[in-house]
Scaffold this motif. Structure first.
Motif, PDB file in Angstrom:
ATOM      1  N   ILE A 172      -0.871 -37.323   3.029  1.00  0.00           N
ATOM      2  CA  ILE A 172      -2.428 -36.963   2.512  1.00  0.00           C
ATOM      3  C   ILE A 172      -2.694 -38.070   1.489  1.00  0.00           C
ATOM      4  O   ILE A 172      -3.492 -38.882   1.422  1.00  0.00           O
ATOM      5  N   ILE A 176      -4.981 -41.381   1.182  1.00  0.00           N
ATOM      6  CA  ILE A 176      -6.197 -41.497   0.259  1.00  0.00           C
ATOM      7  C   ILE A 176      -6.258 -42.240  -0.699  1.00  0.00           C
ATOM      8  O   ILE A 176      -7.078 -43.177  -0.959  1.00  0.00           O
ATOM      9  N   ASN A 185      -7.590 -47.582   2.254  1.00  0.00           N
ATOM     10  CA  ASN A 185      -7.676 -46.066   1.971  1.00  0.00           C
ATOM     11  C   ASN A 185      -9.209 -45.965   1.181  1.00  0.00           C
ATOM     12  O   ASN A 185      -9.721 -46.807   0.693  1.00  0.00           O
ATOM     13  N   CYS A 261      -9.255 -30.708   3.667  1.00  0.00           N
ATOM     14  CA  CYS A 261      -8.633 -31.078   4.981  1.00  0.00           C
ATOM     15  C   CYS A 261      -8.482 -29.886   5.829  1.00  0.00           C
ATOM     16  O   CYS A 261      -7.326 -29.344   5.544  1.00  0.00           O
ATOM     17  N   HIS A 288      -7.262 -37.833   6.190  1.00  0.00           N
ATOM     18  CA  HIS A 288      -6.203 -38.865   5.500  1.00  0.00           C
ATOM     19  C   HIS A 288      -5.920 -40.248   6.296  1.00  0.00           C
ATOM     20  O   HIS A 288      -5.539 -41.395   5.547  1.00  0.00           O
TER      21      HIS A 288
END
Length: 505
Positions: A172, A176, A185, A261, A288
């Motif tokens: 993750i 990101i 990202n 998430c 992600h």
């Protein structure tokens, strides 16, 4: 569009009541009800579905409710307001003067909430109160300040009794912030598109000393008493209460933006976000793995509306402008793409190279337009142009150069793009793509510029686009053959004041 603003005091309030015809009746028998006596902030929530989901819904004669209202309380709790239907939202927030994240909802004494669903059950009409503050504008620009600065982000990984976010904290974090080499990202693409003016960074580490630890911007929360059958608002409320009890802070006090998430099976659609707010919610891998949805949802957080094409009230047309990130999101790891002309104007990253054409001011522009991949600090030609109408929606133009961090644009690559939107292009408003022009192409507006139209002609396209814009009839501009033509663009407030020179013999 030009308009006059009444002088407003720093804490002036404008209140109005929603009409009863725009509220749905809720059946609330067999619910776990409790009195609700808090005021709260009205947050417009924009939910994104995969194109296939919209197609199936339309085939079944159903239309997805992309927009909804959530009630965000000072205590950090969030509640769904299902009675605020699409007509209510359109009347008050799309066409009306109320602003998501800046509007207080006040309810009558009989209001109840369904604890099991974190949902308000309305038996009366809510009062909407707009907190109105003076609009800050750049000197001489007549527009809001650019969306710039450094912002912190917290991603929450969630473990329920019957499922969990499948990605690890490391995955993750990389997806990101690019901590392990992910090239595209949330962090890299916003930084690139804004040329370093807007940066989303990890909130860093925060150890609570009890059961929760934020590790470089990612927090795992275990909720053994919550399941996929619980509403996403209920799950978020449990998370927010746990964070507050552990850290002594609300999530929005820890980071500027919080990304929840969720495990697969909790939310409808692929993601949603609060407009002009701090939270966004994702379905599992969409949090992600796919950069486009990250930029899209955080785009809602910073006030961007959807980018559409055609009749945006029909089906998924509200996402059809695929030239930028506020259209469809894509299930691909790396999407090198920025934003369309209307959003580029709103974001303000290219304001030093933004010009306005209107009937009462500069009426003509002829010269180059640079793509957004060029550094605004080194460019001496426009990167975004506003065609300003006296009333109604305005038009916006840019050159969608397919290069570098915009090389993944899905529509209108290397073309001059014309969009339209409301609110002066300064705040949340859906935009519509009107034209995609190649070399030799032209577009003419309706006669909405004080009874005149505007014509845009593309002379040539290379590393930049060379264009001509005229309000009304384009003036004839003659250059003496003994003088080399100027490389600089030409802007004019009207026709030449002297007669054209005699033709050479």
């Amino acid at each position: 569009m030009k308009f006059s603003l009444l002088a407003l005091s720093h804490l002036a309030f404008a209140a109005t009541k929603a009409t009863a015809s725009h509220l749905r009746t809720n059946e609330h028998s067999s619910r776990n009800l409790r009195k609700f006596d808090e005021s709260c902030t009205a947050v417009l929530v924009d939910t994104q579905y995969e194109p296939e989901e919209n197609t199936v819904s339309l085939a079944l004669g159903k239309e997805r409710d992309d927009l909804s209202i959530e009630c965000l309380t000072p205590s950090g709790k969030v509640y769904q307001v299902p009675s605020a239907d699409k007509a209510f939202i359109k009347k008050n927030f799309i066409d009306g003067d109320f602003v998501s994240g800046e509007t207080t909802m006040v309810f009558g004494e009989s209001i109840q909430m369904d604890i099991s669903k974190s949902e308000l059950v309305l038996n009366s009409i809510p009062t909407l109160i707009k907190n109105t503050f003076p609009v800050k504008v750049e000197s001489g620009k007549g527009r809001k300040l650019a969306v710039i600065g450094d912002r912190t982000v917290l991603a929450v990984r969630i473990v329920l009794s019957d499922g969990e976010t499948t990605a690890s904290e490391d995955t993750i974090r990389d997806g990101i912030f690019g901590t392990n080499g992910d090239p595209v990202n949330l962090q890299t693409q916003y930084s690139n598109c804004s040329h370093g003016q807007l940066n989303f960074n990890s909130v860093g580490d925060l150890v609570s000393g009890n059961t929760l630890t934020i590790n470089d911007g990612v927090l795992t929360v275990n909720l053994p008493n919550s399941s996929k059958n619980d509403s996403d608002t209920s799950i978020r409320n449990v998370i927010n209460s746990l964070i507050n009890s552990e850290f002594g802070l609300q999530p929005y006090q820890i980071a500027n933006h919080v990304m929840y998430c969720m495990p697969t099976g909790v939310i409808s659609g692929i993601a949603f976000a609060g407009v002009n707010s701090w939270y966004s919610v994702y379905r599992n891998e969409w949090c992600h793995q796919y950069s486009a949805v990250q930029l899209h949802e955080i785009g809602h957080n910073i006030g961007l509306g959807h980018s559409g094409e055609g009749n945006i009230s029909v089906g998924s047309n509200q996402y059809r402008d695929q030239s930028g990130n506020m259209g469809f999101s894509y299930s691909q790891d790396d999407t090198y793409m920025c934003f369309n002309s209307a959003k580029s104007w709103q974001l303000g990253w290219y304001s030093t190279n933004a010009i306005t054409i209107d009937a009462g001011g500069v009426r003509v522009y002829e010269g180059d337009v640079a793509g957004v991949v060029e550094d605004p600090s080194t460019v001496n030609v426009p990167q975004v142009i506003k065609l300003n109408t006296p009333f109604g929606d305005d038009f916006f133009l840019n050159f969608n150069l397919r290069s570098g961090f915009n090389s993944g644009t899905k529509e209108g690559a290397d073309q001059v793009m014309i969009t339209t939107t409301g609110n002066e292009g300064n705040s949340y408003s859906p935009s519509v793509l009107l034209a995609k022009l190649s070399a030799g192409g032209s577009w003419t507006s309706d006669s909405v510029f004080n009874g005149e139209d505007v014509t845009v002609t593309v002379n040539s396209i290379g590393a930049r686009a060379n264009i001509k814009i005229c309000v009304g009839t384009c003036p004839v501009m003659t250059v003496s053959p003994t003088v080399s033509p100027s490389a600089s663009p030409v802007a004019s407030t009207g026709s030449p004041t002297s007669s054209p020179s005699t033709s050479p013999t």
